[in-house]
Design an enzyme around this catalytic site. Structure first.
Site, PDB file in Angstrom:
ATOM      1  N   LYS A 101       0.941  -1.133   0.039  1.00 38.18           N
ATOM      2  CA  LYS A 101       0.244   0.153   0.035  1.00 38.18           C
ATOM      3  C   LYS A 101       0.765   1.185  -0.017  1.00 38.18           C
ATOM      4  CE  LYS A 101      -4.515  -1.601   1.413  1.00 38.18           C
ATOM      5  NZ  LYS A 101      -4.508  -2.922   1.902  1.00 38.18           N
ATOM      6  N   GLU A 123      -9.410   7.261   3.510  1.00 36.05           N
ATOM      7  CA  GLU A 123     -10.294   6.185   4.122  1.00 36.05           C
ATOM      8  C   GLU A 123      -9.361   4.974   4.600  1.00 36.05           C
ATOM      9  OE1 GLU A 123     -10.028   6.313   0.992  1.00 36.05           O
ATOM     10  OE2 GLU A 123      -9.241   4.374   0.724  1.00 36.05           O
ATOM     11  N   SER A 393       1.453  -9.912  -0.882  1.00 40.27           N
ATOM     12  CA  SER A 393       1.258  -8.366  -0.784  1.00 40.27           C
ATOM     13  C   SER A 393       1.566  -8.001   0.502  1.00 40.27           C
ATOM     14  CB  SER A 393      -0.263  -8.318  -1.032  1.00 40.27           C
ATOM     15  OG  SER A 393      -1.178  -9.080  -0.211  1.00 40.27           O
TER      16      SER A 393
HETATM   17  C1  LIG Z   1      -5.095  -3.850   1.486  1.00 34.37           C
HETATM   18  C2  LIG Z   1      -4.463  -5.193   1.302  1.00 34.37           C
HETATM   19  C3  LIG Z   1      -4.813  -5.963   0.152  1.00 34.37           C
HETATM   20  C4  LIG Z   1      -5.970  -5.716  -0.785  1.00 34.37           C
HETATM   21  O1  LIG Z   1      -5.857  -4.739  -1.387  1.00 34.37           O
HETATM   22  P1  LIG Z   1      -5.835  -4.573  -3.029  1.00 34.37           P
HETATM   23  O2  LIG Z   1      -6.241  -3.308  -3.261  1.00 34.37           O
HETATM   24  O3  LIG Z   1      -6.714  -5.567  -3.395  1.00 34.37           O
HETATM   25  O4  LIG Z   1      -4.476  -4.971  -3.099  1.00 34.37           O
HETATM   26  C5  LIG Z   1      -4.068  -6.996   0.076  1.00 34.37           C
HETATM   27  N1  LIG Z   1      -3.141  -7.302   0.856  1.00 34.37           N
HETATM   28  C6  LIG Z   1      -2.614  -6.600   1.737  1.00 34.37           C
HETATM   29  C7  LIG Z   1      -1.423  -6.992   2.628  1.00 34.37           C
HETATM   30  C8  LIG Z   1      -3.367  -5.424   2.145  1.00 34.37           C
HETATM   31  O5  LIG Z   1      -2.936  -4.731   3.147  1.00 34.37           O
END
Ligand SMILES: *Cc1c(COP(=O)(O)O)cnc(C)c1O
Length: 411
Positions: A101, A123, A393
């Site tokens: 993020k 948000e 992610s």
């Molecule tokens: C917020 C988040 C997501 C989901 O958000 P996307 O916009 O779909 O990427 C996925 N993995 C992590 C670690 C997150 O913090």
């Protein structure tokens, strides 16, 4: 020469058009007062892209602050255990603040600064985007106000405290279900009211044009790096890319660099919660009864809704995937059959979480564990010289309380 009988899927992925449409998805469904603000934002964004000084500063902070490039790890023990394809992990869990993020938050905060807007609203659901925004604002000396549902604030107290430590104001939202959907409504309301001084820092590949485009571009560093790292480390492109899909930013960030590689399958994984039939999930694509095209938060995409078009409450063990809509570009890629979407249930994600901990020494975010769950299903069906690239992610430190409740802390 023989002509290919089928148009390559990649021929159809030059989106969005100048009005922000991805085929029939995307666009701008906003109150009239926001149209000039979105026009201003789009112009400022395009100017920034063409400003070498802006791009150099962004690249420098990605290296010296975020810690990019993030590594690509060959998950040898997991690959061996599953007995099929070789699995490579793109390590966004190692980016500053522990997830992808920050890539978007930093890019947009720099853009706000360039536009002369010193007041930022954002948000947050679980608090991850709030923390990333507060971080970027602290770094750049911007004022940060984060809207967060009061139910989420009670569930995610450590992240509320983190945002406050970083100097942000966290504003509780008491309307509706007091969760992410309501927090977005309030952030938009604030932006409408204070549009001259204020920048709205949106956290995923969602919302009215140009947000889905900007967020994709700021996250596309994931796929650009990973594609080159695959060539360097394995000597070729992966056969399959897999990422979890909440709003869709980490997935589109991975997919974008591979959009023209027709031999590379792109697979998005939604939150299956307690299963599609339970109705308690966030699988916008997999539930034909509840997931239908509709408008939410300024964009047209697939939305979970009841027969009257009321937005449904969603469920996932991972807060980051728990949202009733999905970025419009994913709806388009799915329609064009350039990307395919599946789901992992809470239980499958938790099993994947555990397996990655034990076999690779990596505690993944529960969101990312959904992508790993699809790897567990798919890798054994593929030959040993096939390659799966999966986007990790984020890291799982934020999820330890949830996991402890499920597994108990005995282990
Ligand atoms: C917020 C988040 C997501 C989901 O958000 P996307 O916009 O779909 O990427 C996925 N993995 C992590 C670690 C997150 O913090």
């Amino acid at each position: 020469m023989t002509q290919p009988s089928k148009t390559p899927a990649s021929a159809a992925v030059n989106v969005p058009d100048e009005r922000g449409y991805y085929g029939e998805f995307g666009g701008r469904f906003v109150p009239e007062t926001l149209v000039p603000a979105l026009d201003e934002l789009e112009q400022a964004y395009r100017a920034a892209l063409n400003d070498p000084a802006f791009m150099a500063r962004f690249a420098d902070l990605q290296t010296t602050y975020t810690g990019r490039p993030t590594p690509l790890t060959h998950a040898r023990r997991l690959s061996e255990h599953l007995g099929g394809a070789q699995i490579y992990l793109k390590r966004e869990d190692l980016a500053h603040t522990g997830a992808h993020k920050i890539n978007n938050a930093l890019g947009q905060a720099l853009l706000a600064q360039r536009m002369g807007k010193k007041r930022i609203v954002a948000e947050t659901g679980a608090g991850q985007h709030g923390v990333a925004s507060a971080t970027a604002c602290a770094l750049l000396g911007l004022e940060c106000h984060v809207y967060m549902g009061s139910v989420d604030m009670a569930r995610q107290r450590p992240n509320v405290f983190r945002m406050k430590l970083l100097g942000a104001e966290v504003i509780p939202v008491e309307s509706g279900s007091k969760t992410l959907k309501d927090a977005i409504n309030e952030a938009i309301r604030d932006w409408v009211t204070n549009v001259r001084t204020t920048y709205y820092l949106l956290g995923s590949a969602l919302g009215p044009h140009p947000y889905p485009l900007m967020v994709r571009d700021f996250q596309s560093v994931i796929g650009i790096e990973a594609r080159q790292q695959m060539l360097d480390q394995a000597g070729r492109l992966p056969d399959t890319c897999i990422a979890c899909v909440g709003g869709g930013s980490n997935a589109i960030g991975l997919f974008h660099a591979f959009r023209g590689d027709d031999q590379v399958d792109l697979i998005g994984v939604e939150a299956g919660g307690h299963g599609v039939n339970s109705g308690e999930h966030a699988a916008r694509f997999a539930d034909p009864e509840r997931g239908r095209p509709g408008v939410l938060h300024g964009t047209r995409s697939f939305v979970l809704q009841d027969a009257d078009g009321q937005i449904m409450n969603t469920h996932s063990v991972s807060a980051g995937l728990d949202y009733a809509s999905v970025g419009p570009e994913h709806a388009y890629l799915r329609q064009m059959e350039r990307a395919f979407y599946t789901l992992a249930t809470d239980d499958e994600a938790l099993a994947a979480f555990k397996l990655l901990c034990e076999l690779e020494g990596i505690i993944p975010a529960l969101e990312s564990s959904h992508a790993v769950a699809e790897v567990i299903k798919r890798a054994p069906t593929m030959p040993k010289d096939a390659i799966i690239l999966v986007n990790l992610s984020g890291r799982g430190d934020k999820d330890l309380d949830t996991v402890m409740q499920v597994f108990g802390d005995q282990q």
